[in-house]
Write a protein that holds these residues in place. Structure first.
Motif, PDB file in Angstrom:
ATOM      1  N   MET A   1       0.648  -1.207  -0.052  1.00 31.75           N
ATOM      2  CA  MET A   1      -0.050   0.070  -0.266  1.00 31.75           C
ATOM      3  C   MET A   1       0.907   1.298  -0.030  1.00 31.75           C
ATOM      4  SD  MET A   1      -3.385  -0.959   2.546  1.00 31.75           S
ATOM      5  CE  MET A   1      -3.537   0.575   2.963  1.00 31.75           C
ATOM      6  N   ILE A   2       1.942   1.333   0.656  1.00 30.53           N
ATOM      7  CA  ILE A   2       2.822   2.220   0.679  1.00 30.53           C
ATOM      8  C   ILE A   2       3.479   2.821  -0.563  1.00 30.53           C
ATOM      9  CG2 ILE A   2       5.482   2.128   1.247  1.00 30.53           C
ATOM     10  CD1 ILE A   2       5.010   2.825   3.984  1.00 30.53           C
ATOM     11  N   PHE A   3       3.741   1.727  -1.346  1.00 32.81           N
ATOM     12  CA  PHE A   3       4.297   1.951  -2.850  1.00 32.81           C
ATOM     13  C   PHE A   3       3.288   2.313  -3.662  1.00 32.81           C
ATOM     14  CE2 PHE A   3       7.393  -0.942  -0.967  1.00 32.81           C
ATOM     15  CZ  PHE A   3       8.768  -0.174  -1.033  1.00 32.81           C
ATOM     16  N   LYS A   4       2.174   1.912  -3.576  1.00 35.32           N
ATOM     17  CA  LYS A   4       1.017   2.339  -4.404  1.00 35.32           C
ATOM     18  C   LYS A   4       0.755   3.879  -4.194  1.00 35.32           C
ATOM     19  CE  LYS A   4      -1.370  -1.920  -4.762  1.00 35.32           C
ATOM     20  NZ  LYS A   4      -2.461  -2.516  -4.929  1.00 35.32           N
ATOM     21  N   LYS A   5       0.871   4.255  -2.978  1.00 35.63           N
ATOM     22  CA  LYS A   5       0.485   5.859  -2.479  1.00 35.63           C
ATOM     23  C   LYS A   5       1.702   6.539  -3.227  1.00 35.63           C
ATOM     24  CE  LYS A   5      -1.731   8.951  -0.483  1.00 35.63           C
ATOM     25  NZ  LYS A   5      -3.008   9.271  -0.899  1.00 35.63           N
ATOM     26  N   ALA A   6       2.954   6.100  -2.951  1.00 35.47           N
ATOM     27  CA  ALA A   6       4.210   6.595  -3.386  1.00 35.47           C
ATOM     28  C   ALA A   6       4.045   6.898  -5.215  1.00 35.47           C
ATOM     29  CB  ALA A   6       5.448   6.162  -3.076  1.00 35.47           C
ATOM     30  N   ILE A   7       3.319   5.859  -5.704  1.00 35.66           N
ATOM     31  CA  ILE A   7       3.226   6.087  -7.272  1.00 35.66           C
ATOM     32  C   ILE A   7       2.187   7.510  -7.455  1.00 35.66           C
ATOM     33  CG2 ILE A   7       2.451   5.085  -9.114  1.00 35.66           C
ATOM     34  CD1 ILE A   7       3.702   2.296  -7.886  1.00 35.66           C
ATOM     35  N   GLU A   8       0.974   7.007  -6.734  1.00 33.24           N
ATOM     36  CA  GLU A   8      -0.117   8.194  -6.735  1.00 33.24           C
ATOM     37  C   GLU A   8       0.805   9.544  -6.382  1.00 33.24           C
ATOM     38  OE1 GLU A   8      -3.513   7.855  -4.224  1.00 33.24           O
ATOM     39  OE2 GLU A   8      -3.660   5.613  -4.811  1.00 33.24           O
ATOM     40  N   MET A   9       1.369   9.884  -5.585  1.00 34.01           N
ATOM     41  CA  MET A   9       2.157  11.025  -5.332  1.00 34.01           C
ATOM     42  C   MET A   9       3.415  11.300  -6.469  1.00 34.01           C
ATOM     43  SD  MET A   9       2.015  10.673  -1.133  1.00 34.01           S
ATOM     44  CE  MET A   9       2.729  12.457  -0.846  1.00 34.01           C
ATOM     45  N   ARG A  10       3.568  10.477  -7.014  1.00 36.42           N
ATOM     46  CA  ARG A  10       4.527  10.629  -8.197  1.00 36.42           C
ATOM     47  C   ARG A  10       6.122  10.721  -7.560  1.00 36.42           C
ATOM     48  NH1 ARG A  10       2.236  11.825 -13.384  1.00 36.42           N
ATOM     49  NH2 ARG A  10      -0.014  12.413 -13.097  1.00 36.42           N
ATOM     50  N   LEU A  11       6.070   9.969  -6.303  1.00 39.35           N
ATOM     51  CA  LEU A  11       7.137   9.825  -5.805  1.00 39.35           C
ATOM     52  C   LEU A  11       8.486   8.791  -6.299  1.00 39.35           C
ATOM     53  CD1 LEU A  11       6.193  10.314  -1.847  1.00 39.35           C
ATOM     54  CD2 LEU A  11       7.134  12.133  -3.638  1.00 39.35           C
ATOM     55  N   ILE A  12       7.549   7.728  -6.837  1.00 42.47           N
ATOM     56  CA  ILE A  12       8.367   6.734  -7.587  1.00 42.47           C
ATOM     57  C   ILE A  12       7.473   6.381  -8.866  1.00 42.47           C
ATOM     58  CG2 ILE A  12       9.507   5.672  -5.505  1.00 42.47           C
ATOM     59  CD1 ILE A  12       7.272   3.640  -5.440  1.00 42.47           C
ATOM     60  N   LYS A  13       8.230   5.652  -9.905  1.00 41.67           N
ATOM     61  CA  LYS A  13       7.647   5.448 -11.090  1.00 41.67           C
ATOM     62  C   LYS A  13       6.884   4.235 -10.937  1.00 41.67           C
ATOM     63  CE  LYS A  13      10.478   8.357 -13.705  1.00 41.67           C
ATOM     64  NZ  LYS A  13      11.124   8.432 -14.920  1.00 41.67           N
ATOM     65  N   ASN A  14       7.352   3.147 -10.142  1.00 41.55           N
ATOM     66  CA  ASN A  14       7.054   1.900 -10.230  1.00 41.55           C
ATOM     67  C   ASN A  14       7.196   1.273  -8.810  1.00 41.55           C
ATOM     68  OD1 ASN A  14       9.526   1.386 -10.456  1.00 41.55           O
ATOM     69  ND2 ASN A  14       9.603   0.197 -12.247  1.00 41.55           N
ATOM     70  N   ASP A  15       6.358   0.023  -8.632  1.00 42.85           N
ATOM     71  CA  ASP A  15       6.417  -0.452  -7.305  1.00 42.85           C
ATOM     72  C   ASP A  15       7.590  -1.656  -7.337  1.00 42.85           C
ATOM     73  OD1 ASP A  15       5.770  -2.121  -5.055  1.00 42.85           O
ATOM     74  OD2 ASP A  15       3.665  -2.291  -5.540  1.00 42.85           O
ATOM     75  N   PRO A  16       8.365  -1.405  -6.585  1.00 44.92           N
ATOM     76  CA  PRO A  16       9.658  -2.375  -6.465  1.00 44.92           C
ATOM     77  C   PRO A  16       9.098  -3.548  -5.895  1.00 44.92           C
ATOM     78  CG  PRO A  16       9.945  -0.880  -4.732  1.00 44.92           C
ATOM     79  CD  PRO A  16       8.806  -0.394  -5.625  1.00 44.92           C
ATOM     80  N   THR A  17       7.846  -3.992  -5.406  1.00 43.41           N
ATOM     81  CA  THR A  17       7.456  -5.327  -4.851  1.00 43.41           C
ATOM     82  C   THR A  17       6.555  -5.851  -5.492  1.00 43.41           C
ATOM     83  OG1 THR A  17       5.699  -3.922  -3.508  1.00 43.41           O
ATOM     84  CG2 THR A  17       7.913  -4.328  -2.256  1.00 43.41           C
ATOM     85  N   GLU A  18       6.017  -5.133  -6.957  1.00 50.44           N
ATOM     86  CA  GLU A  18       5.204  -5.953  -7.787  1.00 50.44           C
ATOM     87  C   GLU A  18       5.171  -7.426  -7.901  1.00 50.44           C
ATOM     88  OE1 GLU A  18       3.304  -4.911 -11.971  1.00 50.44           O
ATOM     89  OE2 GLU A  18       5.071  -3.646 -11.438  1.00 50.44           O
ATOM     90  N   PHE A  19       6.481  -7.654  -8.063  1.00 49.40           N
ATOM     91  CA  PHE A  19       6.851  -9.238  -8.519  1.00 49.40           C
ATOM     92  C   PHE A  19       7.342  -9.972  -7.390  1.00 49.40           C
ATOM     93  CE2 PHE A  19       6.950  -6.952 -12.459  1.00 49.40           C
ATOM     94  CZ  PHE A  19       5.936  -7.298 -12.974  1.00 49.40           C
TER      95      PHE A  19
END
Length: 59
Positions: A1-19
């Protein structure tokens, strides 16, 4: 959830935990049977124990 929020806020481009995934250890039936089952008191038994301890002045 934290990485999804960071993507929403355009702090990161992709979720490093996706896979990422957690490997589950498979146990045999024998291993499961050997495993000690924790002993817990039922809610009613615990209430009775605490009530008795309070009456005896042990709390």
């Amino acid at each position: 959830m934290i990485f999804k929020k960071a993507i929403e806020m355009r702090l990161i481009k992709n979720d490093p935990t996706e896979f990422a995934y957690l490997k589950k250890d498979r146990k045999t039936i024998e291993e499961l049977e050997e495993q000690e089952i924790p002993k817990y008191m039922e809610k009613e038994d615990l209430a009775l124990l605490l009530q008795t301890a309070a009456q005896k002045g042990l709390d």
